[in-house]
Design a protein around this motif. Structure first.
Motif, PDB file in Angstrom:
ATOM      1  N   GLY A 315     -18.882 -12.925 -70.903  1.00 61.33           N
ATOM      2  CA  GLY A 315     -19.650 -13.182 -69.694  1.00 61.33           C
ATOM      3  C   GLY A 315     -18.726 -13.122 -68.489  1.00 61.33           C
ATOM      4  O   GLY A 315     -17.629 -13.689 -68.519  1.00 61.33           O
ATOM      5  N   ALA A 316     -19.149 -12.428 -67.447  1.00 59.55           N
ATOM      6  CA  ALA A 316     -18.337 -12.326 -66.238  1.00 59.55           C
ATOM      7  C   ALA A 316     -18.572 -13.542 -65.351  1.00 59.55           C
ATOM      8  O   ALA A 316     -19.547 -14.283 -65.523  1.00 59.55           O
ATOM      9  CB  ALA A 316     -18.697 -11.044 -65.499  1.00 59.55           C
ATOM     10  N   GLU A 317     -17.682 -13.740 -64.394  1.00 62.99           N
ATOM     11  CA  GLU A 317     -17.791 -14.835 -63.416  1.00 62.99           C
ATOM     12  C   GLU A 317     -17.980 -16.204 -64.106  1.00 62.99           C
ATOM     13  O   GLU A 317     -18.694 -17.066 -63.608  1.00 62.99           O
ATOM     14  CB  GLU A 317     -18.956 -14.577 -62.437  1.00 62.99           C
ATOM     15  CG  GLU A 317     -18.720 -13.433 -61.486  1.00 62.99           C
ATOM     16  CD  GLU A 317     -19.328 -12.140 -61.992  1.00 62.99           C
ATOM     17  OE1 GLU A 317     -18.553 -11.191 -62.235  1.00 62.99           O
ATOM     18  OE2 GLU A 317     -20.540 -12.065 -62.157  1.00 62.99           O
ATOM     19  N   GLY A 318     -17.362 -16.341 -65.263  1.00 61.56           N
ATOM     20  CA  GLY A 318     -17.439 -17.623 -65.953  1.00 61.56           C
ATOM     21  C   GLY A 318     -18.806 -17.947 -66.520  1.00 61.56           C
ATOM     22  O   GLY A 318     -19.133 -19.104 -66.782  1.00 61.56           O
ATOM     23  N   LEU A 343     -25.179  -7.160 -69.323  1.00 59.95           N
ATOM     24  CA  LEU A 343     -25.558  -6.330 -68.170  1.00 59.95           C
ATOM     25  C   LEU A 343     -25.924  -7.220 -66.986  1.00 59.95           C
ATOM     26  O   LEU A 343     -26.145  -8.432 -67.150  1.00 59.95           O
ATOM     27  CB  LEU A 343     -26.745  -5.416 -68.508  1.00 59.95           C
ATOM     28  CG  LEU A 343     -26.430  -4.130 -69.280  1.00 59.95           C
ATOM     29  CD1 LEU A 343     -27.715  -3.436 -69.691  1.00 59.95           C
ATOM     30  CD2 LEU A 343     -25.544  -3.180 -68.477  1.00 59.95           C
ATOM     31  N   GLU A 344     -26.013  -6.604 -65.831  1.00 59.30           N
ATOM     32  CA  GLU A 344     -26.395  -7.335 -64.628  1.00 59.30           C
ATOM     33  C   GLU A 344     -27.348  -6.490 -63.793  1.00 59.30           C
ATOM     34  O   GLU A 344     -27.123  -5.300 -63.598  1.00 59.30           O
ATOM     35  CB  GLU A 344     -25.147  -7.652 -63.806  1.00 59.30           C
ATOM     36  CG  GLU A 344     -25.452  -8.318 -62.470  1.00 59.30           C
ATOM     37  CD  GLU A 344     -24.186  -8.790 -61.756  1.00 59.30           C
ATOM     38  OE1 GLU A 344     -23.565  -9.747 -62.246  1.00 59.30           O
ATOM     39  OE2 GLU A 344     -23.816  -8.203 -60.740  1.00 59.30           O
ATOM     40  N   ASP A 345     -28.405  -7.134 -63.295  1.00 55.25           N
ATOM     41  CA  ASP A 345     -29.301  -6.462 -62.351  1.00 55.25           C
ATOM     42  C   ASP A 345     -28.524  -6.198 -61.073  1.00 55.25           C
ATOM     43  O   ASP A 345     -28.008  -7.134 -60.460  1.00 55.25           O
ATOM     44  CB  ASP A 345     -30.500  -7.361 -62.032  1.00 55.25           C
ATOM     45  CG  ASP A 345     -31.419  -7.517 -63.218  1.00 55.25           C
ATOM     46  OD1 ASP A 345     -32.241  -6.639 -63.434  1.00 55.25           O
ATOM     47  OD2 ASP A 345     -31.284  -8.530 -63.945  1.00 55.25           O
ATOM     48  N   SER A 360     -25.719  -2.730 -64.242  1.00 57.32           N
ATOM     49  CA  SER A 360     -24.309  -2.372 -64.321  1.00 57.32           C
ATOM     50  C   SER A 360     -23.487  -3.649 -64.246  1.00 57.32           C
ATOM     51  O   SER A 360     -23.998  -4.740 -64.520  1.00 57.32           O
ATOM     52  CB  SER A 360     -23.960  -1.418 -63.168  1.00 57.32           C
ATOM     53  OG  SER A 360     -22.681  -0.877 -63.363  1.00 57.32           O
ATOM     54  N   HIS A 361     -22.239  -3.530 -63.916  1.00 58.23           N
ATOM     55  CA  HIS A 361     -21.422  -4.665 -63.517  1.00 58.23           C
ATOM     56  C   HIS A 361     -20.240  -4.097 -62.777  1.00 58.23           C
ATOM     57  O   HIS A 361     -20.142  -2.879 -62.627  1.00 58.23           O
ATOM     58  CB  HIS A 361     -20.998  -5.536 -64.710  1.00 58.23           C
ATOM     59  CG  HIS A 361     -20.721  -6.942 -64.291  1.00 58.23           C
ATOM     60  ND1 HIS A 361     -19.463  -7.421 -64.069  1.00 58.23           N
ATOM     61  CD2 HIS A 361     -21.573  -7.944 -63.952  1.00 58.23           C
ATOM     62  CE1 HIS A 361     -19.556  -8.676 -63.631  1.00 58.23           C
ATOM     63  NE2 HIS A 361     -20.817  -9.017 -63.548  1.00 58.23           N
ATOM     64  N   MET A 362     -19.363  -4.961 -62.306  1.00 55.78           N
ATOM     65  CA  MET A 362     -18.170  -4.426 -61.657  1.00 55.78           C
ATOM     66  C   MET A 362     -17.491  -3.437 -62.587  1.00 55.78           C
ATOM     67  O   MET A 362     -17.062  -2.372 -62.191  1.00 55.78           O
ATOM     68  CB  MET A 362     -17.204  -5.566 -61.372  1.00 55.78           C
ATOM     69  CG  MET A 362     -17.367  -6.185 -60.037  1.00 55.78           C
ATOM     70  SD  MET A 362     -16.288  -7.586 -60.028  1.00 55.78           S
ATOM     71  CE  MET A 362     -17.476  -8.873 -59.903  1.00 55.78           C
ATOM     72  N   THR A 458     -31.664 -15.237 -64.949  1.00 55.26           N
ATOM     73  CA  THR A 458     -30.326 -14.955 -64.416  1.00 55.26           C
ATOM     74  C   THR A 458     -30.227 -13.509 -63.946  1.00 55.26           C
ATOM     75  O   THR A 458     -31.020 -12.655 -64.330  1.00 55.26           O
ATOM     76  CB  THR A 458     -29.280 -15.119 -65.531  1.00 55.26           C
ATOM     77  OG1 THR A 458     -29.781 -14.415 -66.676  1.00 55.26           O
ATOM     78  CG2 THR A 458     -29.084 -16.555 -65.904  1.00 55.26           C
ATOM     79  N   HIS A 459     -29.182 -13.226 -63.167  1.00 54.66           N
ATOM     80  CA  HIS A 459     -28.879 -11.826 -62.856  1.00 54.66           C
ATOM     81  C   HIS A 459     -28.093 -11.183 -63.994  1.00 54.66           C
ATOM     82  O   HIS A 459     -28.088  -9.973 -64.133  1.00 54.66           O
ATOM     83  CB  HIS A 459     -28.129 -11.706 -61.526  1.00 54.66           C
ATOM     84  CG  HIS A 459     -26.929 -12.593 -61.408  1.00 54.66           C
ATOM     85  ND1 HIS A 459     -27.025 -13.905 -60.987  1.00 54.66           N
ATOM     86  CD2 HIS A 459     -25.633 -12.381 -61.681  1.00 54.66           C
ATOM     87  CE1 HIS A 459     -25.815 -14.446 -61.002  1.00 54.66           C
ATOM     88  NE2 HIS A 459     -24.964 -13.545 -61.420  1.00 54.66           N
ATOM     89  N   HIS A 460     -27.418 -11.981 -64.807  1.00 52.63           N
ATOM     90  CA  HIS A 460     -26.751 -11.467 -66.011  1.00 52.63           C
ATOM     91  C   HIS A 460     -27.729 -11.520 -67.182  1.00 52.63           C
ATOM     92  O   HIS A 460     -28.576 -12.415 -67.240  1.00 52.63           O
ATOM     93  CB  HIS A 460     -25.552 -12.340 -66.392  1.00 52.63           C
ATOM     94  CG  HIS A 460     -24.401 -12.228 -65.446  1.00 52.63           C
ATOM     95  ND1 HIS A 460     -23.444 -13.206 -65.333  1.00 52.63           N
ATOM     96  CD2 HIS A 460     -24.035 -11.255 -64.583  1.00 52.63           C
ATOM     97  CE1 HIS A 460     -22.539 -12.842 -64.439  1.00 52.63           C
ATOM     98  NE2 HIS A 460     -22.879 -11.657 -63.955  1.00 52.63           N
ATOM     99  N   SER A 461     -27.570 -10.606 -68.131  1.00 50.27           N
ATOM    100  CA  SER A 461     -28.406 -10.707 -69.327  1.00 50.27           C
ATOM    101  C   SER A 461     -27.702 -10.127 -70.540  1.00 50.27           C
ATOM    102  O   SER A 461     -26.712  -9.406 -70.419  1.00 50.27           O
ATOM    103  CB  SER A 461     -29.754 -10.009 -69.113  1.00 50.27           C
ATOM    104  OG  SER A 461     -29.570  -8.622 -68.974  1.00 50.27           O
TER     105      SER A 461
HETATM  106 MN    MN Z   1     -21.813 -10.592 -62.433  1.00 47.52          MN
END
Ligand code: MN
Length: 513
Positions: A315-318, A343-345, A360-362, A458-461
Motif C-alpha cells: 500500500g502506498a502512502e502508508g 490501484l488508485e483512481d 494508476s499510481h505514481m 478509498t481512492h486506493h483499491s
Molecule cells: Mn496513492
C-alpha cells in the motif's frame, strides 16, 4: 513461492445419528469418501478436502470443531448432513468453531430411481431433511457460514466451494500476516487511517511501524554483486527502454532501485512480514546533496511493483488497510489467469456514452495485470521529497471485467466495499510514463462512482480481473465485517437505503449474539 494452498486442508464432517444402525453408518462413510474423492479430483477446489468422519453425537461434533480450531493446516470446515442429524447435537460444536464454515446442501444420489425407491432408499437419502435441520440451528445461533446448494458433481456447486476455499485460505493467511509500515501514513489523509487494534481483532493482520533508519541499515549493506545479479534479472524480464535520463543516469537509477528492492526483501524476510507500506515523504535522510546522505535516492516503486507480483501486499502512502487487503487478494487470486493489483483512481475521462476512470499510481502498479511485456523506464518524478529520476515498470493493462475492493474504518466497524468494473482499451498515452488501467464502473460511471463515494470508499483499491463479488462476500462473512457491493443492478436510492439498513444492523448485531 510455493502454492499457498498446498499447506492447507479443508475438513469435511458428515452429519448423521445412531438411529440408523451400523449398516447405514457404513454407507454414510462410503458415500462421503466417494464424494470427497470426486470433489478433490474435480480441479475446481484448490485446497484439499479431508474426511474427518461421521458425526453421530454432540461430543463428537464438539471434539472435531475444537480439533479444527487448533490445527494450523485446517483452513475451514465443510458440513453435510447425509441423513437426519438432530441439530441440538451440533450446538456446542458450532459454539466452539472458530474456523470458516461451509454448509454443503447436497446428496450422494442424483436422480430418484423411480421404479426402485422404497422406504430404505428414502431413509438413506434424506439430506433434504437433515440439511434443513442443521441450517435452522446455524441461523438460530447466528453462525456465519456459506451455504452451497447443488449436486456434488455439478461444476457450479464445486466452483462455489472453490471460491469459499480460496477465501478461507486467505483468511487463514491474514491471521499470520504482519505488515511493516516504512514510515507512517501520509499526513492529514483520513481514509488511510483507522483502528489497527480492531483491524487485527477482526481481520487478523498485525500492522507494525518499522523505522526507515533501520531499513537504511539494510540498504547500506547491499553489495554491488547483489545488485549486478538483480539487474541481470531485470534485463531478462523487461524491455529496457532508455530515453530522457540518458544511459548513465538510467543505469544508476535502475541499480539503486535494485538495491532498494534487495534491502526491502531482506527486512521483510528477517521480520517475517509479507505486507509493507511506503511513504513518499519518508525515504531516509532529507537532503540528497549532503555528503553523508543515507536514504533512498528515489521512491522504491520498482521494488513495490515486483514484490506485489510475488504476493507481497503493498500500500502506498502508508495505506496499511489496502496493503493487507492486497495480500489477501493475491492469495485468493493465486493461479487464476489475469491477475490483480493495488490501484488508485486518478483521472476521469468524461465521455458521452462511457465515462471512465484512469487507474494508476505514481509508480506502483503490479505487472501481473500487464497486457504485454513491461518496459523498464526511468523518468523524472516531481512528487514527494525526491524530485529525481525514478525507475518503474510501464505497461497498459488487460481489458475485461474485474472487481475492486477496499476496507474502510467507520468508527464502529469495518466496511468492505466492492465495485464491479469493466476495463476498456485506453487511447495511446505516449507522455504518461507509468502503468495504468482504464475502467468504467458498473452500472455506469455516474451511479458507480456516486455509490462508492456514499459508501465512504478509498481512492486506493485492491483490484482483480479474476475474482467476483462472491469471493469478497465470503471474505466479509468469515471475518464478520460489513460487505456492500456495487454492481449492474445498483441504484443510488436503493444503495442509500442499504447503507441506512446496515447502520442499524451493525449497531444491533452485537446485541443479538
Ligand atoms: Mn496513492
Amino acid at each position: 513461492m510455493a502454492n499457498v494452498f498446498d499447506n492447507l486442508e479443508i475438513w469435511w464432517l458428515s452429519g448423521t445419528q445412531l438411529l440408523y444402525g451400523e449398516q447405514v453408518l457404513g454407507q454414510v462413510d462410503a458415500h462421503s469418501n466417494e464424494m470427497i474423492a470426486g470433489l478433490n479430483a474435480s480441479g475446481n477446489i484448490p485446497v484439499k478436502i479431508v474426511y474427518k468422519g461421521t458425526v453421530k453425537s454432540a461430543q463428537e461434533a464438539e471434539n472435531l470443531m475444537k480439533a479444527a480450531n487448533s490445527d494450523d493446516k485446517c483452513a475451514g470446515v465443510i458440513t453435510w448432513m447425509h441423513t437426519f442429524s438432530p441439530a441440538k447435537m451440533w450446538i456446542k460444536g458450532l459454539q466452539a468453531l472458530q474456523k470458516p464454515l461451509c454448509h454443503f446442501h447436497t446428496q450422494f444420489n442424483a436422480e430418484i430411481p423411480w421404479n426402485e425407491i422404497d422406504m430404505d432408499f428414502m431413509n438413506l437419502n434424506q439430506s433434504a431433511h437433515g440439511d434443513i435441520e442443521f441450517g435452522h440451528a446455524c441461523t438460530r445461533m447466528r453462525v456465519a457460514r456459506k451455504v452451497v446448494v447443488g449436486f456434488w458433481k455439478d461444476v457450479n456447486a464445486q466452483k462455489q466451494i472453490g471460491v469459499w476455499a480460496r477465501v478461507a485460505a486467505a483468511v487463514a493467511d491474514a491471521k499470520k500476516t504482519r505488515c511493516l509500515m516504512f514510515g507512517m501514513n501520509m499526513n492529514n489523509v483520513s481514509v488511510t487511517d483507522g483502528d489497527r487494534v480492531e483491524f487485527e481483532q477482526r481481520l487478523g493482520y498485525h500492522v507494525d511501524y518499522y523505522p526507515v533508519s533501520s531499513l537504511m541499515n539494510y540498504f547500506k549493506k547491499v553489495t554491488d554483486a547483489d545488485v549486478d545479479a538483480l539487474v541481470e534479472t531485470y534485463k531478462k524480464e523487461y524491455t529496457i527502454k532508455i530515453d530522457e535520463s540518458g544511459e548513465k543516469v538510467y543505469w544508476e537509477k535502475v541499480r539503486n532501485a535494485a538495491k532498494a528492492e534487495i534491502a526491502i526483501r531482506r527486512v521483510l524476510k528477517d521480520e517475517n512480514a509479507t505486507v509493507f507500506t511506503t511513504n513518499f515523504d519518508d525515504l531516509g535522510d532529507a537532503d540528497i546533496n549532503d555528503p553523508n546522505f543515507c536514504g533512498f535516492d528515489q521512491i522504491p516503486g520498482l521494488a513495490s511493483q515486483r514484490l506485489m507480483a510475488e504476493g507481497i501486499g503493498f500500500g502506498a502512502e502508508g495505506d496499511w488497510k489496502t496493503a493487507c487487503l492486497c495480500r489477501s487478494l493475491w492469495i485468493m487470486n493465486q493461479g487464476l489467469p489475469k491477475g490483480c493489483s493495488f490501484l488508485e483512481d486518478y483521472t476521469l475521462n468524461f465521455a458521452e456514452k462511457q465515462t471512465s476512470i484512469l487507474q494508476s499510481h505514481m509508480l506502483e502498479v503490479c505487472p501481473m495485470i500487464a497486457s504485454d511485456k513491461p518496459k523498464l523506464e526511468v523518468h523524472m518524478l516531481g512528487i514527494g521529497i525526491r524530485n529525481q529520476f525514478t525507475a518503474r515498470l510501464v505497461f497498459t493493462s488487460k481489458t475485461g471485467a474485474g472487481i475492486k475492493a477496499t476496507v474502510v474504518d467507520l468508527g464502529n466497524r469495518f466496511r468492505l466495499i466492492t465495485q464491479e468494473v469493466e476495463c476498456i482499451e485506453p487511447k495511446p498515452m505516449p507522455k504518461l510514463p507509468v502503468a495504468s488501467a482504464l475502467w468504467v464502473p458498473q452500472p455506469t460511471f455516474e451511479i458507480g462512482a456516486g455509490a462508492w463515494i456514499l459508501a465512504g470508499g478509498t481512492h486506493h483499491s485492491a483490484f482483480s480481473y479474476d475474482l467476483t463479488a462472491e469471493y469478497w462476500e465470503d471474505f466479509a462473512e468469515m471475518t464478520g465485517i460489513e460487505f456492500i457491493n456495487i454492481d449492474k443492478n445498483t441504484t443510488i436510492s436503493g444503495f442509500k437505503q442499504q447503507l441506512r439498513n446496515n447502520e442499524v444492523y451493525y449497531m444491533l448485531n452485537k446485541a443479538l449474539k
